[in-house]
Design a protein around this motif. Structure first.
Motif, mmCIF file in Angstrom:
data_model
loop_
_atom_site.group_PDB
_atom_site.id
_atom_site.type_symbol
_atom_site.label_atom_id
_atom_site.label_comp_id
_atom_site.label_asym_id
_atom_site.label_seq_id
_atom_site.Cartn_x
_atom_site.Cartn_y
_atom_site.Cartn_z
ATOM 1 N N PRO A 108 1.183 12.246 1.196
ATOM 2 C CA PRO A 108 2.279 13.125 1.582
ATOM 3 C C PRO A 108 3.483 12.949 0.660
ATOM 4 N N VAL A 109 4.157 14.060 0.383
ATOM 5 C CA VAL A 109 5.318 14.050 -0.498
ATOM 6 C C VAL A 109 6.585 14.075 0.359
ATOM 7 N N ARG A 159 0.851 -1.198 0.000
ATOM 8 C CA ARG A 159 0.000 0.000 0.000
ATOM 9 C C ARG A 159 0.877 1.235 0.000
ATOM 10 N N PRO A 160 0.769 2.086 -1.021
ATOM 11 C CA PRO A 160 1.572 3.314 -1.017
ATOM 12 C C PRO A 160 1.195 4.207 0.156
ATOM 13 N N ILE A 161 2.218 4.784 0.792
ATOM 14 C CA ILE A 161 1.971 5.676 1.921
ATOM 15 C C ILE A 161 2.472 7.077 1.643
ATOM 16 N N ALA A 162 3.323 7.247 0.620
ATOM 17 C CA ALA A 162 3.889 8.552 0.311
ATOM 18 C C ALA A 162 4.390 8.560 -1.122
ATOM 19 N N LEU A 167 5.453 9.245 9.477
ATOM 20 C CA LEU A 167 4.123 9.394 8.868
ATOM 21 C C LEU A 167 3.098 8.507 9.558
ATOM 22 N N ARG A 168 3.509 7.276 9.890
ATOM 23 C CA ARG A 168 2.580 6.370 10.584
ATOM 24 C C ARG A 168 2.245 6.904 11.975
ATOM 25 N N LEU A 169 3.241 7.489 12.643
ATOM 26 C CA LEU A 169 3.003 8.049 13.970
ATOM 27 C C LEU A 169 2.041 9.231 13.889
ATOM 28 N N VAL A 170 2.222 10.088 12.892
ATOM 29 C CA VAL A 170 1.312 11.222 12.714
ATOM 30 C C VAL A 170 -0.092 10.722 12.396
#
Length: 256
Positions: free
Chosen positions: A145-146, A112-115, A173-176
């Motif tokens: 997010p980039v 799964r793309p996350i960024a 990013l996962r923490l945010v």
């Protein structure tokens, strides 16, 4: 395989019935039996079912696996097909099974793309495991997010160091995503700072200089600083979270 099992069963069972002198005849009979199974329409692959693909098409999955209908099901090498599937950067897990007499089932789990990673004039999708999945065009890039500030030339000169930085970015990013940002903001960009650590740019333009981790306590400090600003009806353009030089100081540049 079923073919070897059948040949072995015939080679072992029939001599005990017909006598030792019939070994040659039994071997010939076993070969002919397996050849018959190969030619038999009942043991030809009639259907290859693909489950779990979202980004990849069924045709792309089958091409990568080297599978097609019409071949003898006894000739389908499920381990080789699985290994070939795992070479695709989109696929994180793969399972290939035979369902006798004429079906092969392929189950995959895609990354799964996350960024979106940008650098050297190119865009790449980054997965949840910080792997670089594939290049993407500006028009096709998803609303994610980039990641900026990464030197993609290090894929050749320092791949381990670059991977460590990407993993740190994805973990942040996962923490945010877990804790959220004040005001229900969303992350627009995560920039690897030349000073070390990361700068976070929210979708509304707020710049948060996070610096080095650990980031969970810094996100709590961000929430506290944002609450204090809201109480005073002030709007921040930039927030500088504490670093080694000023461990107890939060800096703020006010916006309009």
């Amino acid at each position: 395989s079923w073919r070897r099992s059948l040949g072995f069963a015939l080679a072992v069972a029939l001599p005990s019935v017909l006598g030792i002198g019939a070994i040659g005849a039994v071997a010939l009979a076993a070969d002919r039996a397996t050849e018959y199974l190969d030619r038999s329409a009942g043991f030809r692959v009639e259907r290859v079912e693909v489950v779990g693909n979202e980004h990849l098409t069924e045709g792309e999955v089958l091409t990568r696996a080297g599978l097609s209908s019409g071949a003898s099901i006894f000739d389908v090498d499920i381990q080789q097909a699985r290994d070939r599937l795992l070479e695709d950067p989109w696929i994180v897990r793969a399972f290939v099974e035979k369902e006798m007499p004429a079906t092969v089932l392929v189950r995959i789990v895609e990354r799964r793309p996350i960024a979106v990673l940008t650098g050297n004039g190119t865009l790449h999708l980054v997965g949840e495991d910080a792997s670089v999945i594939a290049a993407t065009g500006t028009a096709d890039a998803p609303d994610l997010p980039v990641l900026t500030g990464f030197d993609l030339d290090r894929r050749r000169t320092d791949p381990v160091g670059l991977q460590d930085e990407l993993e740190s970015a994805v973990d942040l990013l996962r923490l945010v995503e877990e804790t959220g940002l004040p005001g229900r903001r969303t992350v627009s960009e995560l920039h690897r700072s030349v000073r070390g650590g990361f700068d976070l740019i929210a979708a509304d333009g707020l710049v948060v200089h996070l610096g080095q981790g650990p980031y969970r306590p810094k996100l709590r400090q961000l929430a506290e600083a944002s609450a204090a600003l809201d109480e005073r009806a002030l709007t921040a353009a930039e927030i500088f979270l504490p670093g080694d030089r000023h461990p107890n100081r939060v800096g703020v540049r006010l916006g309009r």
